[in-house]
Design a protein around this motif. Structure first.
Motif, PDB file in Angstrom:
ATOM      1  N   ILE A 151      -9.849  -8.359  -2.072  1.00 14.07           N
ATOM      2  CA  ILE A 151      -8.606  -7.463  -1.552  1.00 14.07           C
ATOM      3  C   ILE A 151      -8.192  -7.989  -0.759  1.00 14.07           C
ATOM      4  O   ILE A 151      -6.881  -7.882  -0.797  1.00 14.07           O
ATOM      5  CB  ILE A 151      -9.240  -5.837  -1.901  1.00 14.07           C
ATOM      6  CG1 ILE A 151      -9.729  -5.485  -3.440  1.00 14.07           C
ATOM      7  CG2 ILE A 151      -8.489  -5.284  -2.069  1.00 14.07           C
ATOM      8  CD1 ILE A 151      -9.557  -5.997  -4.438  1.00 14.07           C
ATOM      9  N   CYS A 152      -8.094  -8.263   0.813  1.00 21.30           N
ATOM     10  CA  CYS A 152      -6.845  -8.278   1.112  1.00 21.30           C
ATOM     11  C   CYS A 152      -7.972  -9.400   2.285  1.00 21.30           C
ATOM     12  O   CYS A 152      -8.704  -9.824   2.977  1.00 21.30           O
ATOM     13  CB  CYS A 152      -7.583  -6.931   2.137  1.00 21.30           C
ATOM     14  SG  CYS A 152      -6.355  -7.399   3.829  1.00 21.30           S
ATOM     15  N   SER A 153      -7.162 -10.277   2.984  1.00 18.59           N
ATOM     16  CA  SER A 153      -7.465 -12.025   3.430  1.00 18.59           C
ATOM     17  C   SER A 153      -6.502 -11.749   4.362  1.00 18.59           C
ATOM     18  O   SER A 153      -6.700 -12.410   5.626  1.00 18.59           O
ATOM     19  CB  SER A 153      -6.916 -12.966   3.260  1.00 18.59           C
ATOM     20  OG  SER A 153      -5.902 -13.079   2.902  1.00 18.59           O
ATOM     21  N   THR A 154      -5.760 -11.094   5.603  1.00 21.03           N
ATOM     22  CA  THR A 154      -4.892 -10.703   6.244  1.00 21.03           C
ATOM     23  C   THR A 154      -5.837  -9.751   7.717  1.00 21.03           C
ATOM     24  O   THR A 154      -5.284  -9.932   8.704  1.00 21.03           O
ATOM     25  CB  THR A 154      -3.638 -10.543   6.052  1.00 21.03           C
ATOM     26  OG1 THR A 154      -4.008  -9.291   5.158  1.00 21.03           O
ATOM     27  CG2 THR A 154      -2.560 -11.391   5.094  1.00 21.03           C
ATOM     28  N   HIS A 155      -6.830  -9.471   7.483  1.00 20.45           N
ATOM     29  CA  HIS A 155      -7.158  -8.319   8.684  1.00 20.45           C
ATOM     30  C   HIS A 155      -8.435  -8.507   7.683  1.00 20.45           C
ATOM     31  O   HIS A 155      -9.296  -7.781   6.938  1.00 20.45           O
ATOM     32  CB  HIS A 155      -6.252  -7.772   8.723  1.00 20.45           C
ATOM     33  CG  HIS A 155      -6.171  -6.009   8.110  1.00 20.45           C
ATOM     34  ND1 HIS A 155      -5.242  -5.854   7.390  1.00 20.45           N
ATOM     35  CD2 HIS A 155      -7.167  -5.199   7.775  1.00 20.45           C
ATOM     36  CE1 HIS A 155      -5.229  -4.956   6.761  1.00 20.45           C
ATOM     37  NE2 HIS A 155      -6.327  -4.275   6.837  1.00 20.45           N
ATOM     38  N   PRO A 156      -9.207  -7.828   9.001  1.00 15.27           N
ATOM     39  CA  PRO A 156     -10.394  -8.235   8.506  1.00 15.27           C
ATOM     40  C   PRO A 156     -11.743  -6.567   7.834  1.00 15.27           C
ATOM     41  O   PRO A 156     -10.547  -5.805   8.771  1.00 15.27           O
ATOM     42  CB  PRO A 156     -11.925  -8.755   9.232  1.00 15.27           C
ATOM     43  CG  PRO A 156     -11.112  -8.611  10.867  1.00 15.27           C
ATOM     44  CD  PRO A 156      -9.722  -8.493  10.115  1.00 15.27           C
ATOM     45  N   TYR A 157     -12.373  -6.235   7.601  1.00  9.73           N
ATOM     46  CA  TYR A 157     -12.666  -5.273   7.292  1.00  9.73           C
ATOM     47  C   TYR A 157     -13.512  -3.967   8.266  1.00  9.73           C
ATOM     48  O   TYR A 157     -13.328  -3.036   8.580  1.00  9.73           O
ATOM     49  CB  TYR A 157     -14.398  -5.395   6.277  1.00  9.73           C
ATOM     50  CG  TYR A 157     -14.642  -4.198   5.580  1.00  9.73           C
ATOM     51  CD1 TYR A 157     -14.141  -3.510   4.543  1.00  9.73           C
ATOM     52  CD2 TYR A 157     -16.279  -3.563   6.258  1.00  9.73           C
ATOM     53  CE1 TYR A 157     -15.030  -2.480   3.921  1.00  9.73           C
ATOM     54  CE2 TYR A 157     -17.364  -2.491   5.543  1.00  9.73           C
ATOM     55  CZ  TYR A 157     -15.778  -1.946   4.266  1.00  9.73           C
ATOM     56  OH  TYR A 157     -16.776  -0.519   3.770  1.00  9.73           O
ATOM     57  N   SER A 158     -14.115  -5.297   9.500  1.00  7.99           N
ATOM     58  CA  SER A 158     -14.036  -4.839  10.762  1.00  7.99           C
ATOM     59  C   SER A 158     -13.422  -3.997  11.068  1.00  7.99           C
ATOM     60  O   SER A 158     -13.410  -3.064  12.289  1.00  7.99           O
ATOM     61  CB  SER A 158     -14.936  -5.840  11.388  1.00  7.99           C
ATOM     62  OG  SER A 158     -14.044  -6.866  12.134  1.00  7.99           O
ATOM     63  N   GLU A 159     -12.217  -3.929  11.338  1.00  7.16           N
ATOM     64  CA  GLU A 159     -10.524  -3.493  11.834  1.00  7.16           C
ATOM     65  C   GLU A 159     -10.623  -2.217  11.282  1.00  7.16           C
ATOM     66  O   GLU A 159     -10.230  -1.329  11.708  1.00  7.16           O
ATOM     67  CB  GLU A 159      -9.369  -4.316  11.773  1.00  7.16           C
ATOM     68  CG  GLU A 159      -9.458  -5.690  12.673  1.00  7.16           C
ATOM     69  CD  GLU A 159      -8.286  -6.000  12.739  1.00  7.16           C
ATOM     70  OE1 GLU A 159      -7.321  -5.243  12.418  1.00  7.16           O
ATOM     71  OE2 GLU A 159      -8.030  -6.923  13.082  1.00  7.16           O
ATOM     72  N   ARG A 160     -11.291  -1.789  10.587  1.00  9.71           N
ATOM     73  CA  ARG A 160     -10.956  -0.803   9.632  1.00  9.71           C
ATOM     74  C   ARG A 160     -12.531   0.235   9.686  1.00  9.71           C
ATOM     75  O   ARG A 160     -11.755   1.590  10.845  1.00  9.71           O
ATOM     76  CB  ARG A 160     -11.400  -0.993   7.880  1.00  9.71           C
ATOM     77  CG  ARG A 160      -9.698  -1.069   7.321  1.00  9.71           C
ATOM     78  CD  ARG A 160     -10.041  -1.830   5.637  1.00  9.71           C
ATOM     79  NE  ARG A 160      -8.608  -2.588   5.348  1.00  9.71           N
ATOM     80  CZ  ARG A 160      -7.736  -1.828   4.650  1.00  9.71           C
ATOM     81  NH1 ARG A 160      -7.568  -0.181   4.698  1.00  9.71           N
ATOM     82  NH2 ARG A 160      -6.566  -1.473   4.690  1.00  9.71           N
ATOM     83  N   LEU A 161     -13.680  -0.533   9.912  1.00 12.34           N
ATOM     84  CA  LEU A 161     -13.772   0.702  10.650  1.00 12.34           C
ATOM     85  C   LEU A 161     -14.238   0.910  12.286  1.00 12.34           C
ATOM     86  O   LEU A 161     -14.533   1.715  12.966  1.00 12.34           O
ATOM     87  CB  LEU A 161     -15.505  -0.300   9.989  1.00 12.34           C
ATOM     88  CG  LEU A 161     -15.887  -0.173   8.919  1.00 12.34           C
ATOM     89  CD1 LEU A 161     -17.387  -1.522   9.316  1.00 12.34           C
ATOM     90  CD2 LEU A 161     -16.786   0.810   8.713  1.00 12.34           C
ATOM     91  N   ASP A 162     -13.525  -0.202  12.710  1.00 10.44           N
ATOM     92  CA  ASP A 162     -13.065  -0.352  14.384  1.00 10.44           C
ATOM     93  C   ASP A 162     -12.248   0.981  14.516  1.00 10.44           C
ATOM     94  O   ASP A 162     -12.298   2.128  14.985  1.00 10.44           O
ATOM     95  CB  ASP A 162     -12.683  -0.826  14.764  1.00 10.44           C
ATOM     96  CG  ASP A 162     -13.664  -2.196  15.096  1.00 10.44           C
ATOM     97  OD1 ASP A 162     -15.028  -2.036  14.984  1.00 10.44           O
ATOM     98  OD2 ASP A 162     -13.652  -3.674  15.218  1.00 10.44           O
ATOM     99  N   THR A 163     -11.073   0.978  13.984  1.00  4.78           N
ATOM    100  CA  THR A 163     -10.390   2.348  13.119  1.00  4.78           C
ATOM    101  C   THR A 163     -11.279   3.473  13.241  1.00  4.78           C
ATOM    102  O   THR A 163     -10.220   4.579  14.237  1.00  4.78           O
ATOM    103  CB  THR A 163      -9.208   2.058  12.319  1.00  4.78           C
ATOM    104  OG1 THR A 163      -8.080   0.636  13.520  1.00  4.78           O
ATOM    105  CG2 THR A 163      -8.486   3.396  12.135  1.00  4.78           C
ATOM    106  N   LEU A 164     -11.630   3.920  12.597  1.00  4.05           N
ATOM    107  CA  LEU A 164     -12.403   4.882  11.947  1.00  4.05           C
ATOM    108  C   LEU A 164     -13.178   4.982  13.290  1.00  4.05           C
ATOM    109  O   LEU A 164     -13.792   6.702  13.369  1.00  4.05           O
ATOM    110  CB  LEU A 164     -13.132   5.068  10.889  1.00  4.05           C
ATOM    111  CG  LEU A 164     -13.173   5.001   9.402  1.00  4.05           C
ATOM    112  CD1 LEU A 164     -13.001   4.339   8.722  1.00  4.05           C
ATOM    113  CD2 LEU A 164     -11.415   5.999   9.584  1.00  4.05           C
TER     114      LEU A 164
END
Length: 328
Positions: free
Chosen positions: A180-193
């Motif tokens: 779905i997205c290649s320009t930033h990783p899933y880990s950055e979303r988790l880190d934000t939460l």
């Protein structure tokens, strides 16, 4: 998965037991004729753990378009040609007027949303923080923010100006996310939460169904949200927008959507599960069925890149389901 097995899992949830991953996956095998039963027990679980209150939220598009990221569903990405509106940060007065309009439609919360990956190097962050503080001070509405990725320091600064809840969708499972997205990783979303949680902010996070993900991906998303103790879970149903990479994605059936919401309620018995963008288009005359299948939140008014429906119809739907609009 037969009716007796559905009832056994539901009874366990009603007795305060967590649904395991294996049990949740087994519920996805419920036959079409048993979806109404699955929804009925999801409704009982909602009543037992979350009561009759429906959390009503609106969204404010505070800065639109020109996002550098390549999320395949998003009309605001510069990688797509969807003709989405583009404008710079709105003024504090415009934000307050939008909040007042949503309050007039019956919303009790408002999420202030900006386009872009996140705030780490964003020159607008200070102005956005001032805007949020000003709206909080002038309004009785519950104000949330959805500004993309943020650092721990930025989360603390948002909390310091009075923000109580931060919104940032995981979108899908960790496994499916690279599709779905290649320009930033899933880990950055988790880190934000996690940064928002460490700052003392409530979490609002969910995703989109109908992206091409599997049932396992949906279950894993729900389990991750449970692990993070997310308070509010908006579930969007893909509205394929012309010009995006998913413009030809086939739609989900209303029954599959209802099954998905019901299973999320089994996994997340006491949380706000909020039908969001795409419900009007994908569910059509069956929107009310979600309110009897475990849903207890709504987004009213328009979405970021397409319109919603009349808020009065949503309040009629809430009352017809025997539920009540929530209060802050």
């Amino acid at each position: 998965m037969n009716a007796r097995q559905i009832i056994a899992i539901a009874d366990a949830v009603l007795a305060d037991h967590h649904v395991s991953r294996e049990q949740a996956l087994s519920l996805t095998d419920a036959d079409e004729e048993d979806i109404a039963l699955l929804g009925a027990y999801a409704n009982k679980i909602r009543a037992r753990f979350a009561g009759k209150s429906v959390d009503i939220c609106g969204v404010i598009n505070a800065r639109a378009g020109l996002c550098s990221e390549d999320c395949r569903f998003c009309a605001q990405s510069v990688h797509h040609h969807a003709g989405s509106p583009v404008f710079s940060l709105i003024t504090p007065e415009e934000a307050f007027q939008s909040v007042a309009e949503l309050a007039g439609q019956g919303a009790r919360r408002t999420s202030i949303v900006t386009s872009g990956k996140g705030m780490e190097c964003d020159p607008d962050f200070a102005n956005i923080t001032d805007l949020i503080q000003g709206v909080i001070e002038r309004s009785e509405m519950g104000i949330c923010a959805n500004l993309g990725t943020i650092s721990r320091d930025q989360a603390s600064r948002l909390a310091a100006v009075g923000l109580k809840r931060y919104a940032h969708n995981l979108e899908t499972s960790k496994r499916f996310y690279p599709e779905i997205c290649s320009t930033h990783p899933y880990s950055e979303r988790l880190d934000t939460l996690l940064a928002a949680k460490l700052a003392g902010l409530e979490l609002c996070s969910g995703g989109i169904i109908g992206l091409g993900e599997t049932w396992e991906d949906r279950i894993d998303l729900a389990l991750t949200l449970r692990e993070l103790d997310v308070s509010s879970i908006p579930l969007n149903i893909l509205n394929p927008i012309k010009g995006t990479a998913l413009e030809n994605q086939p739609p989900l059936s209303p029954l599959e959507i209802i099954k998905t919401f019901a299973i999320f309620r089994f996994i997340l018995p006491d949380k706000v599960i909020r039908p969001a963008g795409g419900r009007e288009i994908n569910l059509r005359d069956m929107q009310g069925a979600l309110m009897l299948a475990g849903a207890n939140g709504l987004i009213v008014g328009n979405y970021l890149t397409f319109g919603g429906r009349d808020a009065g119809a949503d309040f009629t739907m809430i009352h017809d389901a025997g539920l009540v609009p929530g209060k802050l």
